[in-house]
Design a protein around this motif. Structure first.
Motif, mmCIF file in Angstrom:
data_model
loop_
_atom_site.group_PDB
_atom_site.id
_atom_site.type_symbol
_atom_site.label_atom_id
_atom_site.label_comp_id
_atom_site.label_asym_id
_atom_site.label_seq_id
_atom_site.Cartn_x
_atom_site.Cartn_y
_atom_site.Cartn_z
ATOM 1 N N VAL B 196 0.819 -1.210 0.000
ATOM 2 C CA VAL B 196 0.000 0.000 0.000
ATOM 3 C C VAL B 196 0.856 1.264 0.000
ATOM 4 C CG1 VAL B 196 -0.228 -0.103 2.527
ATOM 5 C CG2 VAL B 196 -1.885 1.200 1.196
ATOM 6 N N SER B 197 2.040 1.209 0.609
ATOM 7 C CA SER B 197 2.895 2.400 0.703
ATOM 8 C C SER B 197 4.047 2.363 -0.285
ATOM 9 C CB SER B 197 3.448 2.533 2.126
ATOM 10 O OG SER B 197 2.400 2.555 3.059
ATOM 11 N N SER B 198 4.006 1.418 -1.222
ATOM 12 C CA SER B 198 5.100 1.332 -2.191
ATOM 13 C C SER B 198 4.726 2.051 -3.478
ATOM 14 C CB SER B 198 5.397 -0.144 -2.491
ATOM 15 O OG SER B 198 6.131 -0.256 -3.686
ATOM 16 N N PRO B 199 5.310 3.226 -3.725
ATOM 17 C CA PRO B 199 4.952 3.956 -4.967
ATOM 18 C C PRO B 199 5.289 3.143 -6.210
ATOM 19 C CG PRO B 199 6.242 5.339 -3.470
ATOM 20 C CD PRO B 199 6.299 3.952 -2.927
ATOM 21 N N ILE B 200 6.422 2.444 -6.181
ATOM 22 C CA ILE B 200 6.809 1.741 -7.407
ATOM 23 C C ILE B 200 5.799 0.658 -7.753
ATOM 24 C CG2 ILE B 200 8.341 0.105 -6.160
ATOM 25 C CD1 ILE B 200 9.147 1.543 -9.586
ATOM 26 N N VAL B 201 5.311 -0.071 -6.758
ATOM 27 C CA VAL B 201 4.332 -1.127 -7.033
ATOM 28 C C VAL B 201 2.977 -0.530 -7.407
ATOM 29 C CG1 VAL B 201 2.992 -3.023 -6.030
ATOM 30 C CG2 VAL B 201 5.455 -2.867 -5.597
ATOM 31 N N THR B 202 2.460 0.353 -6.570
ATOM 32 C CA THR B 202 1.096 0.832 -6.829
ATOM 33 C C THR B 202 1.025 1.704 -8.080
ATOM 34 O OG1 THR B 202 1.390 2.695 -5.309
ATOM 35 C CG2 THR B 202 0.400 0.713 -4.409
ATOM 36 N N LEU B 203 2.072 2.529 -8.306
ATOM 37 C CA LEU B 203 1.981 3.415 -9.475
ATOM 38 C C LEU B 203 2.211 2.669 -10.781
ATOM 39 C CD1 LEU B 203 3.640 6.719 -8.179
ATOM 40 C CD2 LEU B 203 1.206 6.144 -8.415
ATOM 41 N N SER B 204 3.133 1.695 -10.784
ATOM 42 C CA SER B 204 3.340 1.003 -12.054
ATOM 43 C C SER B 204 2.147 0.101 -12.372
ATOM 44 C CB SER B 204 4.660 0.217 -12.046
ATOM 45 O OG SER B 204 4.711 -0.666 -10.958
ATOM 46 N N ILE B 205 1.577 -0.521 -11.343
ATOM 47 C CA ILE B 205 0.401 -1.357 -11.611
ATOM 48 C C ILE B 205 -0.804 -0.516 -12.008
ATOM 49 C CG2 ILE B 205 -1.337 -2.791 -10.430
ATOM 50 C CD1 ILE B 205 0.835 -4.511 -9.399
ATOM 51 N N SER B 206 -1.034 0.591 -11.296
ATOM 52 C CA SER B 206 -2.182 1.419 -11.686
ATOM 53 C C SER B 206 -1.954 2.051 -13.057
ATOM 54 C CB SER B 206 -2.481 2.484 -10.625
ATOM 55 O OG SER B 206 -1.393 3.349 -10.435
ATOM 56 N N GLY B 207 -0.703 2.417 -13.354
ATOM 57 C CA GLY B 207 -0.403 2.955 -14.686
ATOM 58 C C GLY B 207 -0.758 1.947 -15.770
ATOM 59 N N ALA B 208 -0.375 0.684 -15.542
ATOM 60 C CA ALA B 208 -0.636 -0.352 -16.541
ATOM 61 C C ALA B 208 -2.129 -0.565 -16.746
ATOM 62 C CB ALA B 208 0.030 -1.664 -16.126
ATOM 63 N N PHE B 209 -2.886 -0.630 -15.633
ATOM 64 C CA PHE B 209 -4.315 -0.930 -15.862
ATOM 65 C C PHE B 209 -5.092 0.280 -16.371
ATOM 66 C CE2 PHE B 209 -4.701 -0.865 -10.972
ATOM 67 C CZ PHE B 209 -5.464 0.298 -10.866
ATOM 68 N N ILE B 210 -4.603 1.486 -16.063
ATOM 69 C CA ILE B 210 -5.280 2.662 -16.638
ATOM 70 C C ILE B 210 -5.069 2.704 -18.147
ATOM 71 C CG2 ILE B 210 -5.239 5.182 -16.760
ATOM 72 C CD1 ILE B 210 -4.760 5.166 -13.712
ATOM 73 N N ILE B 211 -3.827 2.437 -18.580
ATOM 74 C CA ILE B 211 -3.535 2.414 -20.023
ATOM 75 C C ILE B 211 -4.338 1.301 -20.699
ATOM 76 C CG2 ILE B 211 -1.734 1.960 -21.739
ATOM 77 C CD1 ILE B 211 0.236 3.336 -19.812
ATOM 78 N N GLY B 212 -4.369 0.134 -20.068
ATOM 79 C CA GLY B 212 -5.142 -0.973 -20.626
ATOM 80 C C GLY B 212 -6.627 -0.654 -20.726
#
Ligand code: K
Ligand code: K
Lengths: 454, 454
Positions: B196-212
């Motif tokens: 929950v507090s990891s920017p690299i995990v949450t931002l890269s995953i949310s970036g991927a699903f938003i683009i998808g």
């Protein structure tokens, strides 16, 4: 003329401003004003046996004016005869009265109505054609009073023997007016629960509110009907849909609640159960009386009730909701599209684009209003169950008045949310659409854009 | 010709029947077939560490093929690497794969596609124009794999140090594919809660699903964009709506949950809370990962999440729901009508009647599907709370995968209801509308009928 009238410009401006008065705002203001006057009258010591707070008075008056029936007080216990008379007057004014009496008054004052008043009355009756208005108003008021009297007479056969002449007649009159106006107010704390097995009570009351929920146009057409002339599409649609929905809903409630000991299962005979299932099926659109404990209904029945409350009755009737016609137009549009046709058809008539757009506006605004109200309630009432809050919200929007028992437990914010929901639900998101759509025309013609759906 | 071909009639008839094959049925059958094959593979002993029932296998396979992510088993615990690989394959096939691979295969097999296949592929990509299809398919698959690899690389920077090379890379690959396809499957029982507090995990995953979730047409236009050419209306609409909704939802979740100790209130820093609010705001449309405990969200947040899950992502994307465009078209239609205009306008383009009707069909079918599924669940799961059932139903319809924890407690009937809801939610009430509407034309022109609305 132009030259001569120049000195009078200020008056002209005034008149122009009056004509520009936004009709839906006028309509809404009328309801708010009536609710405030009603609240003040209910605050009078002679109206109640226990003092009401301003919030209780305002909630009760709004509930009456919008013919909802949700209550924070026990009308039968806490109100004097005077208070009940005020309530009944608010119900008549808010139901058939507000619209038809306004028109009648204007007619009796003689002369032509100013254009903005014509609009208000026309919206009130939701009539596209304006010619038959005056005739319609007289006919409707007469018919409404006639049905109310017949219903009262039928009820009196049950209640005069039980309560004596004066109480029995008052009970009959109160409940018949409350029924025809789809108001749902009853003088017993548990509504009509003790008459669940009384055919005379449940059938005459459901008969009155079903007729009240058909809408003036339908009533006019049926009673003014010439032999061998087919009904109009609109009348057929509403009559068939009313019969169809009521039968299907009766069957479903019967199936769902037959063995629930707290509802149908607690009744002795099959006849009683069928009678109670019928009443439970027809009251959500949007009368609001109950003969079964609404909170004891299973979740599936509650969900079905919410759908029926959302759909509501006929347009231009004492019922609210998005209206039968709106629901059916959307259903037909969806079906037509899924079948590959470019336009919805009913009874071999196509439904114009404007009507579909209107239905979208009404349903979409309704869903959004319910969502926002429920969102607000879920913040202001953290302790209530989600199902109860959702049920209460839809009941307020449809001005139904069925409740799972949480109305009087709501916070001040919660009650204010329901007051606004009842007012907007009754005045109708549509008033807005109707007036505005008939007022202006698009001047700019834009090129078509491409959008993918789904 | 007619005379000559007479003896061949049986073949003609066969061909005609093949052409008449109902494309949405073909699409739906494809999904069902994939789910069945997937279930059979997941039933193999080498796929799981504990034996699955047929229902568990079918539910999991359907959840993967429809890129939902609702789970009755713990994918990280109960499945072997082989089982996880099957799951990931089902996700790719059900997400970008099913459509683009079908097209690619047909192209690689050479020659022209039969008309009914063209239709399937076109529906898959939801493209009105058919010319750029082959180019689009290659571009989309390449782009999807590229985004998946970039996301996996970003995730690897966090997970390879934590789990070592082999586990770290596999975790990165699995979650990047699950993210781009908006599938929402995670290898931890509590999804991404520990990050929950990891920017690299949450931002890269949310970036991927938003683009998808933007949709292929938007991606194609953005990456193939020429300077100084304005974006198409559709692309602007989806990009603006995505940004707007995500920002507003982040603010609302922040406001609603800031002091909830079980969610945002339990996090140390303001940065962590904003990060978690962002993730909570973007995951409902319709990724389905979670970094906060969904069951701990307050009722207002749950309601907001349900609205977002219902709306979903862009058309022709890996996200589901009724789609951003559908919601906005209905919103604009309602607004236009309330403003008195006869047609909705966006970016100075008017929206054609057919598009509005399509939106009505999609939204109405969606609401009815959710109502029926919830009605069924409220019968089959009498012990579950209404909020949890409603949440689960909308999550299945939008193929979101967020759950308040009741999925594995559901009865067999309840799981079957969700299986059907996921399939219909993914294949889309629209497939039906799209195919049929473009196939047939109304031959009979009916006169207009009059109906009152509201
Ligand atoms: K009522
Ligand atoms: K998902």
């Amino acid at each position: 003329m132009t030259r001569l009238s120049r000195p009078h410009r200020p008056f002209q401006r005034l008149r122009r401003r009056a004509v520009k008065l936004n009709p839906p705002i006028v309509l809404l203001s009328g309801f708010v004003l009536l609710a405030l006057i009603g609240a003040a009258l209910l605050k009078l010591p002679i109206s109640t046996t226990v003092p009401l707070t301003w919030m209780e008075a305002l909630f009760t008056a709004t509930s009456a004016v919008t013919v909802t029936g949700l209550g924070v007080i026990d009308v039968g216990q806490d109100m004097t005869l005077w208070g009940q008379l005020i309530l009944l007057t608010l119900i008549q004014l808010g139901g058939i009265g507000f619209m038809t009496f306004a028109a009648l008054t204007l007619v009796m004052l003689g002369g032509k109505m100013p254009l903005q008043h014509q609009n208000i009355v026309r919206e009130a009756l939701n009539q596209s054609s304006f010619n038959d208005l005056f005739h319609l108003v007289r006919l409707v008021v007469g018919f409404a009073l006639f049905i109310e009297l017949v219903t009262a007479a039928l009820l009196a056969t049950a209640w005069v023997p039980e309560f004596g002449w004066s109480s029995g007649l008052w009970l009959s009159l109160f409940h018949s007016v409350s029924a025809f106006n789809n108001a749902g107010f009853a003088l017993w704390g548990d509504s009509l629960s003790q008459y669940v097995s009384s055919p005379i009570v449940t059938l005459s009351i459901s008969g009155a509110f079903i007729i009240g929920g058909l809408g003036f146009a339908v009533i006019q057409e049926i009673i003014g009907h010439k032999k061998n002339t087919p009904w109009s599409m609109q009348t057929r649609l509403i009559v068939y849909a009313t019969v169809g929905l009521n039968v299907v809903a009766t069957l479903l409630f019967g199936l769902l609640e037959w063995h629930n000991p707290a509802t149908l299962g607690g009744l002795d005979s099959t006849f009683d159960r069928v009678l109670a299932a019928w009443f439970q099926a027809v009251t959500p659109r949007t009368a609001g009386f109950n003969t079964l404990d609404t909170a004891a209904l299973g979740t599936p029945s509650a969900l079905l009730t919410m759908l029926l409350m959302f759909i509501g009755g006929g347009p231009g009737s004492t019922a609210s909701g998005i209206k039968l016609t709106t629901f059916i137009v959307l259903l037909l549009t969806a079906r037509a599209f899924l079948r590959g046709s470019t336009e919805p058809v009913i009874f071999s008539r196509r439904i114009r684009q404007e009507i579909v757009f209107k239905a979208v506006a009404v349903a979409f605004s309704g869903v959004m209003l319910i969502f926002l109200a429920l969102f607000g309630l879920s913040i202001s009432e953290p302790r209530q169950s989600f199902l109860d809050l959702a049920f209460e919200t839809v009941s307020a929007f449809g001005t139904v008045g069925l409740s799972r028992g949480i109305t009087s437990e709501l916070s001040g914010e919660g009650q204010m949310i329901l007051i606004v929901t009842m007012l907007l639900g009754r005045v109708g998101t549509l008033s807005l659409g109707y007036f505005l759509a008939t007022r202006s025309v698009g001047n700019v013609r834009y090129a078509e854009g491409r959008i993918q759906i789904g």
